[in-house]
Design an enzyme around this catalytic site. Structure first.
Site, PDB file in Angstrom:
ATOM      1  N   HIS A  37      38.986  68.371  83.056  1.00  0.00           N
ATOM      2  CA  HIS A  37      40.035  69.184  82.433  1.00  0.00           C
ATOM      3  C   HIS A  37      39.614  70.641  82.398  1.00  0.00           C
ATOM      4  O   HIS A  37      38.855  71.076  81.526  1.00  0.00           O
ATOM      5  CB  HIS A  37      40.362  68.692  81.022  1.00  0.00           C
ATOM      6  CG  HIS A  37      41.613  69.328  80.482  1.00  0.00           C
ATOM      7  ND1 HIS A  37      42.855  68.750  80.591  1.00  0.00           N
ATOM      8  CD2 HIS A  37      41.816  70.528  79.878  1.00  0.00           C
ATOM      9  CE1 HIS A  37      43.768  69.540  80.061  1.00  0.00           C
ATOM     10  NE2 HIS A  37      43.158  70.637  79.614  1.00  0.00           N
ATOM     11  N   CYS A  38      40.096  71.384  83.382  1.00  0.00           N
ATOM     12  CA  CYS A  38      39.883  72.828  83.396  1.00  0.00           C
ATOM     13  C   CYS A  38      41.096  73.436  84.090  1.00  0.00           C
ATOM     14  O   CYS A  38      41.927  72.717  84.657  1.00  0.00           O
ATOM     15  CB  CYS A  38      38.580  73.186  84.105  1.00  0.00           C
ATOM     16  SG  CYS A  38      38.469  72.464  85.745  1.00  0.00           S
ATOM     17  N   HIS A  39      41.203  74.742  83.984  1.00  0.00           N
ATOM     18  CA  HIS A  39      42.366  75.435  84.538  1.00  0.00           C
ATOM     19  C   HIS A  39      41.897  76.645  85.342  1.00  0.00           C
ATOM     20  O   HIS A  39      40.746  77.060  85.239  1.00  0.00           O
ATOM     21  CB  HIS A  39      43.264  75.978  83.412  1.00  0.00           C
ATOM     22  CG  HIS A  39      43.621  75.012  82.343  1.00  0.00           C
ATOM     23  ND1 HIS A  39      44.574  74.029  82.499  1.00  0.00           N
ATOM     24  CD2 HIS A  39      43.160  74.873  81.063  1.00  0.00           C
ATOM     25  CE1 HIS A  39      44.697  73.345  81.370  1.00  0.00           C
ATOM     26  NE2 HIS A  39      43.847  73.833  80.487  1.00  0.00           N
ATOM     27  N   HIS A 187      42.966  65.418  75.334  1.00  0.00           N
ATOM     28  CA  HIS A 187      42.359  65.757  74.041  1.00  0.00           C
ATOM     29  C   HIS A 187      42.629  64.690  72.964  1.00  0.00           C
ATOM     30  O   HIS A 187      42.952  65.010  71.811  1.00  0.00           O
ATOM     31  CB  HIS A 187      42.856  67.136  73.564  1.00  0.00           C
ATOM     32  CG  HIS A 187      42.954  68.155  74.665  1.00  0.00           C
ATOM     33  ND1 HIS A 187      42.134  68.150  75.774  1.00  0.00           N
ATOM     34  CD2 HIS A 187      43.783  69.224  74.844  1.00  0.00           C
ATOM     35  CE1 HIS A 187      42.468  69.158  76.587  1.00  0.00           C
ATOM     36  NE2 HIS A 187      43.462  69.811  76.044  1.00  0.00           N
ATOM     37  N   ASP A 262      37.789  72.180  79.487  1.00  0.00           N
ATOM     38  CA  ASP A 262      38.994  72.961  79.161  1.00  0.00           C
ATOM     39  C   ASP A 262      38.835  74.453  79.443  1.00  0.00           C
ATOM     40  O   ASP A 262      39.625  75.274  78.983  1.00  0.00           O
ATOM     41  CB  ASP A 262      39.458  72.753  77.715  1.00  0.00           C
ATOM     42  CG  ASP A 262      40.884  73.269  77.506  1.00  0.00           C
ATOM     43  OD1 ASP A 262      41.669  73.243  78.458  1.00  0.00           O
ATOM     44  OD2 ASP A 262      41.198  73.725  76.384  1.00  0.00           O
TER      45      ASP A 262
HETATM   46  C1  0GY Z   1      44.693  72.945  77.199  1.00  0.00           C
HETATM   47  C2  0GY Z   1      45.377  73.355  75.974  1.00  0.00           C
HETATM   48  C3  0GY Z   1      46.318  74.309  75.796  1.00  0.00           C
HETATM   49  C4  0GY Z   1      47.052  74.995  76.810  1.00  0.00           C
HETATM   50  C5  0GY Z   1      47.369  74.522  78.038  1.00  0.00           C
HETATM   51  O1  0GY Z   1      48.480  74.634  80.055  1.00  0.00           O
HETATM   52  C6  0GY Z   1      48.266  75.202  78.985  1.00  0.00           C
HETATM   53  O2  0GY Z   1      48.771  76.285  78.670  1.00  0.00           O
HETATM   54  O3  0GY Z   1      46.933  73.385  78.474  1.00  0.00           O
HETATM   55  C7  0GY Z   1      46.662  74.657  74.392  1.00  0.00           C
HETATM   56  O4  0GY Z   1      47.071  75.788  74.143  1.00  0.00           O
HETATM   57  O5  0GY Z   1      46.480  73.783  73.522  1.00  0.00           O
HETATM   58  O6  0GY Z   1      44.622  71.776  77.497  1.00  0.00           O
HETATM   59  O7  0GY Z   1      44.214  73.804  77.897  1.00  0.00           O
END
Ligand code: 0GY
Length: 310
Positions: A37-39, A187, A262
């Site tokens: 889980h990362c972005h 989560h 994350d």
């Molecule tokens: C996460 C949590 C959040 C945001 C996002 O895609 C997103 O904007 O996932 C959050 O704000 O709780 O998983 O990164």
């Protein structure tokens, strides 16, 4: 003549940037560890954020993600489409492709997505879509639209990643159970960690996992914590109030749990975690070597790289 570059948008007020110099973890991740889980955020000069987004982050592009991966001793990443990019998956797929087989992606798609686009995403490394029910992040989609998407992705062997608040599970769980694919919950379904781990809310979540084809990310102690990052015993044991919840999930469902950082940690306003401390959190959550191997390596490999060696 090329179109003028879009004007860079300022960050949302109060936005905290990701931790620039994470510490070296004391805990050594096993070979083949997957951060599930990362972005990536932009960078916005190359990948502008979506007009419908509810926040504007700092940049957090693939080069910084890969540097963190190598610093922490992670082998592979699963890059989840962030809401700030809407349904434009290009930053995410660019990062997945650049990882050269060491990343998979989770996309956001609209119900009118066609098979050719899904095939393109699959070839880029996408293995699932995310359905987001967190109202501060998105305008939630009608269930009918989500069912259409789930039906379209099922033949690709993909799964649905679910992001929701724990208080909403009672209203959503029948819909979730109706989906035709495996489910992956972000989560731990966001438990309220001030409530008892054996109380009705978390028990309901555990039974939902037990009775359905559900995987659980035991992620985001930094987001769920109330007591915060303080390493009270000087042993790099942070976020201790979340541990009873995450260790309970690992104990009950050792073959269906996943771990992740994350990074770059969207929407944290109180503190930004040191990603090295997040790695050191793992042995508190998965207390035996066997549990850790399943959580970090065997389970994510089965879900995202089935049949491949570490
Ligand atoms: C996460 C949590 C959040 C945001 C996002 O895609 C997103 O904007 O996932 C959050 O704000 O709780 O998983 O990164």
């Amino acid at each position: 003549m090329s179109a003028p570059a879009p004007t860079p948008q300022p960050k949302t007020p109060g936005w905290l940037d990701w931790y620039a110099n994470p510490s070296a973890p004391s805990f050594r991740l096993p070979a083949g560890t997957v951060d599930t889980h990362c972005h990536v955020f932009g960078p916005q000069a190359a990948f502008p954020f979506a007009p419908e987004r509810k926040y504007t982050p700092c940049d957090g592009g693939k080069d910084d993600l890969f540097a963190l991966r190598d610093h922490l001793g992670v082998a592979r990443n699963v890059i989840v489409q962030a809401t700030c990019h809407g349904a434009d998956n290009s930053a995410m797929t660019d990062a997945v492709r650049a990882a050269g087989g060491r990343a998979r992606g989770i996309a956001t798609v609209r119900p009118d997505v066609d098979e050719a686009e899904l095939r393109r995403l699959h070839e880029a490394g996408v293995r699932g879509v995310r359905f987001n029910f967190v109202r501060r992040l998105v305008e939630t989609s009608p269930h009918e639209d989500l069912s259409i998407i789930a039906k379209k992705i099922a033949p690709f062997g993909w799964h649905v990643v679910l992001y929701f608040e724990s208080a909403d599970l009672p209203d959503l769980e029948d819909f979730f159970a109706s989906l035709p694919t495996p489910l992956v919950v972000d989560h731990m379904g966001r438990p309220d960690v001030t409530r008892p781990v054996g109380g009705p809310e978390f028990s309901r979540f555990l039974r939902f996992v037990e009775h359905n084809d559900v995987w659980v990310k035991v992620t985001c102690p930094e987001r769920l914590t109330v007591t915060g990052p303080a390493a009270l015993d000087g042993e790099r044991h942070a976020y201790t109030d979340v541990v009873p919840f995450s260790s309970r999930v690992v104990d009950e469902f050792p073959d269906r749990v996943l771990w992740g950082t994350d990074w770059p940690h969207p929407n944290l306003k109180n503190h930004m975690p040191d990603d090295g401390l997040l790695v050191d959190h793992v042995p508190q959550v998965a207390r035996t070597e066997e549990q850790r191997h399943k959580l970090l390596v065997a389970n994510p490999m089965r879900l995202y790289w089935p049949g491949e060696d570490v």
